[in-house]
Enzyme design. Sequence first.
Site, PDB file in Angstrom:
ATOM      1  N   ASP A   9      32.873  42.625  67.156  1.00 23.75           N
ATOM      2  CA  ASP A   9      32.771  43.982  66.661  1.00 23.75           C
ATOM      3  C   ASP A   9      31.460  44.434  66.201  1.00 23.75           C
ATOM      4  O   ASP A   9      30.583  43.492  66.035  1.00 23.75           O
ATOM      5  CB  ASP A   9      33.900  43.745  65.743  1.00 23.75           C
ATOM      6  CG  ASP A   9      33.960  45.046  64.858  1.00 23.75           C
ATOM      7  OD1 ASP A   9      34.234  46.122  65.451  1.00 23.75           O
ATOM      8  OD2 ASP A   9      34.040  44.977  63.638  1.00 23.75           O
ATOM      9  N   LEU A  10      31.204  45.789  65.904  1.00 25.17           N
ATOM     10  CA  LEU A  10      30.175  46.214  65.526  1.00 25.17           C
ATOM     11  C   LEU A  10      29.973  46.363  64.290  1.00 25.17           C
ATOM     12  O   LEU A  10      29.275  45.661  63.282  1.00 25.17           O
ATOM     13  CB  LEU A  10      29.714  47.225  66.272  1.00 25.17           C
ATOM     14  CG  LEU A  10      28.564  48.042  65.941  1.00 25.17           C
ATOM     15  CD1 LEU A  10      27.073  47.082  66.223  1.00 25.17           C
ATOM     16  CD2 LEU A  10      28.202  49.421  66.740  1.00 25.17           C
ATOM     17  N   ASP A  11      30.816  47.529  63.685  1.00 29.85           N
ATOM     18  CA  ASP A  11      30.682  47.918  62.276  1.00 29.85           C
ATOM     19  C   ASP A  11      31.351  47.020  61.301  1.00 29.85           C
ATOM     20  O   ASP A  11      32.552  46.513  61.428  1.00 29.85           O
ATOM     21  CB  ASP A  11      31.757  48.995  62.311  1.00 29.85           C
ATOM     22  CG  ASP A  11      31.231  50.166  63.048  1.00 29.85           C
ATOM     23  OD1 ASP A  11      29.859  50.492  62.652  1.00 29.85           O
ATOM     24  OD2 ASP A  11      31.860  50.923  63.757  1.00 29.85           O
ATOM     25  N   THR A  17      27.854  49.644  58.516  1.00 27.09           N
ATOM     26  CA  THR A  17      28.087  51.087  58.679  1.00 27.09           C
ATOM     27  C   THR A  17      28.923  51.588  57.879  1.00 27.09           C
ATOM     28  O   THR A  17      29.265  52.939  57.648  1.00 27.09           O
ATOM     29  CB  THR A  17      28.355  51.585  60.100  1.00 27.09           C
ATOM     30  OG1 THR A  17      29.357  50.576  60.552  1.00 27.09           O
ATOM     31  CG2 THR A  17      27.103  51.543  61.002  1.00 27.09           C
ATOM     32  N   LYS A  45      38.582  50.423  57.593  1.00 25.41           N
ATOM     33  CA  LYS A  45      37.907  49.745  58.514  1.00 25.41           C
ATOM     34  C   LYS A  45      38.522  48.896  59.653  1.00 25.41           C
ATOM     35  O   LYS A  45      39.752  48.662  59.649  1.00 25.41           O
ATOM     36  CB  LYS A  45      37.401  48.344  57.508  1.00 25.41           C
ATOM     37  CG  LYS A  45      36.419  48.566  56.731  1.00 25.41           C
ATOM     38  CD  LYS A  45      35.977  47.329  55.843  1.00 25.41           C
ATOM     39  CE  LYS A  45      34.836  47.707  54.784  1.00 25.41           C
ATOM     40  NZ  LYS A  45      34.519  46.810  53.881  1.00 25.41           N
ATOM     41  N   SER A 114      33.733  47.426  70.451  1.00 27.35           N
ATOM     42  CA  SER A 114      33.883  48.151  69.163  1.00 27.35           C
ATOM     43  C   SER A 114      34.700  49.500  69.397  1.00 27.35           C
ATOM     44  O   SER A 114      34.573  50.007  70.543  1.00 27.35           O
ATOM     45  CB  SER A 114      32.606  48.528  68.906  1.00 27.35           C
ATOM     46  OG  SER A 114      32.521  49.704  67.831  1.00 27.35           O
ATOM     47  N   ALA A 115      35.505  49.622  68.261  1.00 26.36           N
ATOM     48  CA  ALA A 115      36.247  51.248  68.273  1.00 26.36           C
ATOM     49  C   ALA A 115      35.353  51.981  68.334  1.00 26.36           C
ATOM     50  O   ALA A 115      35.887  53.447  68.349  1.00 26.36           O
ATOM     51  CB  ALA A 115      37.355  51.104  67.009  1.00 26.36           C
ATOM     52  N   LYS A 145      42.487  49.043  68.347  1.00 28.10           N
ATOM     53  CA  LYS A 145      43.067  47.923  67.892  1.00 28.10           C
ATOM     54  C   LYS A 145      43.876  48.132  66.847  1.00 28.10           C
ATOM     55  O   LYS A 145      43.885  49.287  66.261  1.00 28.10           O
ATOM     56  CB  LYS A 145      41.688  47.193  67.073  1.00 28.10           C
ATOM     57  CG  LYS A 145      40.499  46.800  67.918  1.00 28.10           C
ATOM     58  CD  LYS A 145      39.234  46.386  66.918  1.00 28.10           C
ATOM     59  CE  LYS A 145      38.178  46.244  67.890  1.00 28.10           C
ATOM     60  NZ  LYS A 145      36.809  45.897  67.205  1.00 28.10           N
ATOM     61  N   GLU A 169      35.193  39.367  64.014  1.00 24.20           N
ATOM     62  CA  GLU A 169      35.775  40.542  63.519  1.00 24.20           C
ATOM     63  C   GLU A 169      35.549  40.631  61.764  1.00 24.20           C
ATOM     64  O   GLU A 169      35.764  39.520  61.175  1.00 24.20           O
ATOM     65  CB  GLU A 169      37.226  40.593  63.839  1.00 24.20           C
ATOM     66  CG  GLU A 169      37.564  41.401  64.802  1.00 24.20           C
ATOM     67  CD  GLU A 169      37.358  43.043  64.582  1.00 24.20           C
ATOM     68  OE1 GLU A 169      37.210  43.493  63.380  1.00 24.20           O
ATOM     69  OE2 GLU A 169      37.176  43.760  65.479  1.00 24.20           O
ATOM     70  N   ASP A 170      35.546  41.681  61.299  1.00 24.13           N
ATOM     71  CA  ASP A 170      35.715  41.815  59.813  1.00 24.13           C
ATOM     72  C   ASP A 170      36.904  42.603  59.245  1.00 24.13           C
ATOM     73  O   ASP A 170      37.176  42.730  58.155  1.00 24.13           O
ATOM     74  CB  ASP A 170      34.310  42.766  59.333  1.00 24.13           C
ATOM     75  CG  ASP A 170      34.465  44.175  59.538  1.00 24.13           C
ATOM     76  OD1 ASP A 170      34.735  44.446  60.902  1.00 24.13           O
ATOM     77  OD2 ASP A 170      34.326  45.023  58.748  1.00 24.13           O
TER      78      ASP A 170
END
Length: 216
Positions: A9-11, A17, A45, A114-115, A145, A169-170
């Site tokens: 995942d990115l953020d 971010t 998130k 990433s979403a 997601k 993932e966060d």
Amino acid sequence: MNIKACIFDLDGVIVDTAKYHFIAWREIALQLGFEFTEQHNERLKGVSRMRSLDILLEVGGISLNATTKEVLAEQKNLNYLTYVLQITPNEILPGAKEFLLEIKKLGIKTALGSASKNAVTILNRLEITNLFDAIVDGTMVTKAKPDPEIFLKGAEMVNVNPANCIVFEDAEAGIEAAIAAGMKCVGVGSPEFLWNANWIIPDFKTLSLAKLYENI
Ligand code: BG6
Ligand code: MG
């Protein structure tokens, strides 16, 4: 398990971010006449842009028509982009780049799941686009997601069976998506929100492939 691909995942995993999303959404809330707190922001998130706006409106007890919502989401994104366009490689979360480099060197495929519709812009700002064998972002999927579509697409693009993929993932929705995809999931961040993950790490600082194998 034989790890053949890692999907990130990115953020909140590679870069923080959430603070910029928060500032941009809070401005919309203030414009609509209510307070939006950091605690409220937790609920955004991993959630898509439109779903985020719906949550924000729910917090403010406001209901708006689809056209107004489109305008507000666009306005939030333009505001968010003023921060994103100033991101520098220094903002890569500690250890993330080193871990990507390590696993790539060991022949493991890397993918982004990433979403965010701004994912490529952010990766370019961080100067790590070339570290991913495949990139799946919010412009490429129809289901957000916790639907597994993003991660299944990533696995397909790197030609790896989901059973051989690990997701980082966060967010709760992301962990659910990974599980639904038949993948193992490492939660990155505070255990409070990540209880569903197979293993939880606070960050990438001391992570290595050997440690991953020991714990997953
Ligand atoms: C996710 C973030 O990665 O992307 C969410 O965790 C965000 O907070 C979502 O709403 C969509 O991002 P964007 O950049 O397309 O508005
Ligand atoms: Mg995230």
